[in-house]
Motif scaffolding. Structure first.
Motif, short mmCIF file in Angstrom:
data_model
loop_
_atom_site.label_atom_id
_atom_site.label_comp_id
_atom_site.label_asym_id
_atom_site.label_seq_id
_atom_site.Cartn_x
_atom_site.Cartn_y
_atom_site.Cartn_z
N GLY B 11 66.23 23.58 39.85
CA GLY B 11 66.86 23.17 38.60
C GLY B 11 68.24 23.77 38.44
N VAL B 12 68.34 25.05 38.77
CA VAL B 12 69.64 25.72 38.64
C VAL B 12 70.66 25.09 39.58
CG1 VAL B 12 70.89 27.88 38.99
CG2 VAL B 12 68.68 27.90 37.83
N ILE B 13 70.22 24.86 40.81
CA ILE B 13 71.15 24.26 41.78
C ILE B 13 71.58 22.87 41.32
CG2 ILE B 13 71.34 23.33 44.13
CD1 ILE B 13 69.56 25.70 45.01
N ILE B 46 75.00 29.35 33.87
CA ILE B 46 74.20 29.87 32.76
C ILE B 46 73.49 28.71 32.05
CG2 ILE B 46 74.32 30.98 30.50
CD1 ILE B 46 76.70 32.61 31.62
N ALA B 47 74.26 27.63 31.83
CA ALA B 47 73.67 26.46 31.17
C ALA B 47 72.51 25.92 32.00
CB ALA B 47 74.73 25.38 30.98
N ALA B 48 72.73 25.86 33.32
CA ALA B 48 71.68 25.35 34.21
C ALA B 48 70.43 26.23 34.12
CB ALA B 48 72.20 25.31 35.65
N GLY B 49 70.64 27.53 34.11
CA GLY B 49 69.53 28.47 33.99
C GLY B 49 68.74 28.24 32.71
N LEU B 50 69.46 28.05 31.63
CA LEU B 50 68.81 27.85 30.33
C LEU B 50 67.96 26.59 30.33
CD1 LEU B 50 71.66 28.65 27.82
CD2 LEU B 50 69.47 29.80 28.04
N ILE B 118 72.63 21.32 30.99
CA ILE B 118 71.32 21.75 30.50
C ILE B 118 70.32 20.60 30.64
CG2 ILE B 118 70.02 22.42 28.44
CD1 ILE B 118 72.38 23.98 27.48
N PHE B 119 70.76 19.44 30.25
CA PHE B 119 69.93 18.24 30.28
C PHE B 119 69.47 17.92 31.71
CE2 PHE B 119 70.26 13.54 30.81
CZ PHE B 119 69.16 13.17 30.08
N VAL B 120 70.41 17.94 32.64
CA VAL B 120 70.07 17.62 34.03
C VAL B 120 69.10 18.66 34.60
CG1 VAL B 120 70.98 17.45 36.38
CG2 VAL B 120 72.20 16.37 34.50
N SER B 121 69.38 19.94 34.36
CA SER B 121 68.51 21.00 34.87
C SER B 121 67.10 20.87 34.29
CB SER B 121 69.07 22.37 34.50
OG SER B 121 70.24 22.59 35.21
N PHE B 122 67.04 20.60 33.01
CA PHE B 122 65.75 20.47 32.33
C PHE B 122 64.93 19.35 32.97
CE2 PHE B 122 62.97 18.76 29.08
CZ PHE B 122 62.41 19.89 28.51
N LEU B 123 65.56 18.20 33.12
CA LEU B 123 64.86 17.05 33.69
C LEU B 123 64.39 17.32 35.12
CD1 LEU B 123 66.65 13.76 32.62
CD2 LEU B 123 64.51 14.74 31.81
N SER B 124 65.29 17.93 35.91
CA SER B 124 64.98 18.18 37.32
C SER B 124 63.76 19.10 37.44
CB SER B 124 66.16 18.84 38.02
OG SER B 124 67.30 18.07 37.84
N THR B 125 63.79 20.19 36.69
CA THR B 125 62.68 21.15 36.78
C THR B 125 61.38 20.53 36.28
OG1 THR B 125 64.33 22.80 36.25
CG2 THR B 125 62.06 23.53 36.31
N LEU B 126 61.51 19.77 35.19
CA LEU B 126 60.33 19.11 34.64
C LEU B 126 59.70 18.20 35.69
CD1 LEU B 126 58.78 18.78 31.93
CD2 LEU B 126 60.09 16.68 31.60
N ALA B 127 60.55 17.38 36.33
CA ALA B 127 60.04 16.44 37.33
C ALA B 127 59.41 17.19 38.50
CB ALA B 127 61.17 15.55 37.81
N TYR B 128 60.04 18.30 38.89
CA TYR B 128 59.53 19.10 40.02
C TYR B 128 58.14 19.63 39.69
CZ TYR B 128 60.10 22.09 44.16
OH TYR B 128 59.99 22.67 45.39
N LEU B 129 58.00 20.16 38.48
CA LEU B 129 56.73 20.80 38.11
C LEU B 129 55.63 19.77 37.84
CD1 LEU B 129 57.97 23.73 35.89
CD2 LEU B 129 56.80 23.89 38.07
N VAL B 130 56.01 18.66 37.24
CA VAL B 130 54.99 17.66 36.89
C VAL B 130 54.58 16.86 38.13
CG1 VAL B 130 54.49 15.60 35.53
CG2 VAL B 130 55.74 17.50 34.51
N TRP B 131 55.59 16.44 38.91
CA TRP B 131 55.27 15.68 40.11
C TRP B 131 55.58 16.49 41.36
CZ3 TRP B 131 58.08 12.91 36.20
CH2 TRP B 131 57.26 12.08 35.43
#
Lengths: 61, 300
Positions: B11-13, B46-50, B118-131
């Motif tokens: 997500g951060v990357i 920082i935004a990506a981390g958040l 923030i939005f992109v990182s959030f979506l990416s991590t969510l998708a990674y964890l869910v799928w």
């Protein structure tokens, strides 16, 4: 008091047409008038505007 | 190492890559140097981390952690202030200033892009964890496309036609087409202006565009962009050599007078056409509700 725009100087060959608070530079010829106006423009950082033939004002914008 | 390590890292990357992608240095030359870029990359990280840690926090039912997200996000408002202050300071020493509207526009964009990260990182991590990572890649890509859409506003060519017109004098008055620009007293200056000056007429394509290009900030932005891209025949102490944009009150056309150092009409036209339409200059009088009710009022 600050002025947004003001007449810094008047350069003219027709002394009888102008009077008032701004410094007035009377010139004999048009060439002399242009030369003085060009110098004043550079010195005062103002723009020379032509109001009529033989009458220039230097205005700070 | 736990189950969240890779999703968070990913997500951060993804966020940082988005920020990098949005942080292009183009002909408008901002931000030009490494230091300016470092600031924005750091804030982007920082935004990506958040955005990223919000997802595991929700999954672990750490709702208190989410409230910190809101708190931290408010910090990004400072980004806007920082940009505004910096650019305002620099603007005083520009031969052709950007103008406050342009600066505000840039500042808004810098703040907005952090939220996109923030939005992109959030979506990416969510998708990674869910799928899985494949879904995460797709999510990042979609996020990037959305971010890109948000990033690029419209250009001047979308709202107005640009046409070259040679400037001319009538007595002491400088004109572009029939639009009065200014009064030049000295014949020597007039010669310089005719030698180096170029005129363009912007014809608005509709009623909304007419109001938008009438905005003084939008006009200053045009002058600044052209002067940055093509150079400017001007120095301190030559106030008469000033690029100006004036309006035809009758039909809303804008006459742009410029003094580029590169005398290339086509290039100048291209630059003007690609000037961004400033968010804060956009007006939509034709979108008023009473007009639409009246029927036929919306000519946009």
């Amino acid at each position: 008091m600050t002025h947004e725009k003001m007449i810094l100087a008047i350069v003219t060959t027709k002394g009888e047409t102008v009077a008032g608070g701004a410094p007035i530079f009377l010139c004999q010829t048009n060439e002399e008038m242009e030369r003085i106006a060009a110098n004043l423009e550079a010195i005062l950082d103002g723009i020379a505007h032509e109001l009529s033939e033989g009458l220039l004002i230097i205005v700070k914008h | 190492m736990n189950e969240y390590t890779f999703p968070i890292l990913y997500g951060v990357i993804a966020g940082v890559v988005t920020r990098l992608y949005l942080l292009r240095t183009d002909y408008r030359q901002y931000p030009t140097y490494l230091h300016g870029r470092t600031i924005h990359l750091a804030l982007g990280a920082i935004a990506a981390g958040l955005g990223t840690v919000a997802v595991p926090a929700i999954m672990e039912k750490e709702f208190a952690a989410i409230t910190f997200l809101a708190l931290a996000a408010s910090q990004f408002r400072d980004v806007r202030n920082m940009e505004r202050n910096t650019l305002n300071e620099l603007d005083q020493y520009e031969l052709v200033p950007r103008g406050k509207t342009y600066i505000e526009g840039i500042a808004i964009v810098f703040e907005g892009r952090n939220y996109l990260v923030i939005f992109v990182s959030f979506l990416s991590t969510l998708a990674y964890l869910v799928w899985n990572i494949g879904a995460a890649l797709a999510a990042s890509l979609i996020g990037l496309v959305v971010a890109r859409r948000f990033m690029s506003g419209s250009r001047l060519k979308d709202i107005a036609d640009v046409q070259y017109v040679k400037p001319h004098f009538e007595g002491a008055g400088l004109y572009v087409d029939n639009i009065y620009i200014m009064n030049i007293g000295l014949p020597a200056r007039r010669e310089e202006i005719l030698r180096y000056g170029m005129g363009f007429v912007l014809t608005p394509k509709n009623f909304n565009a007419r109001t938008t290009i009438a905005n003084l900030g939008q006009r200053q932005a045009i002058l600044h962009d052209v002067s940055t891209a093509l150079g400017i025949y001007r120095d301190s102490g030559t106030p008469a050599l000033v690029p100006l944009a004036k309006r035809d009150l009758n039909d809303g056309r804008v006459g742009v007078f410029i003094l580029p150092q590169v005398e290339d009409v086509e290039k100048a036209k291209a630059v003007i056409e690609n000037v961004p339409v400033l968010e804060s200059a956009i007006r939509m009088p034709a979108k008023q509700r009473w007009k639409r009710r009246g029927g036929g009022g919306d000519d946009a």
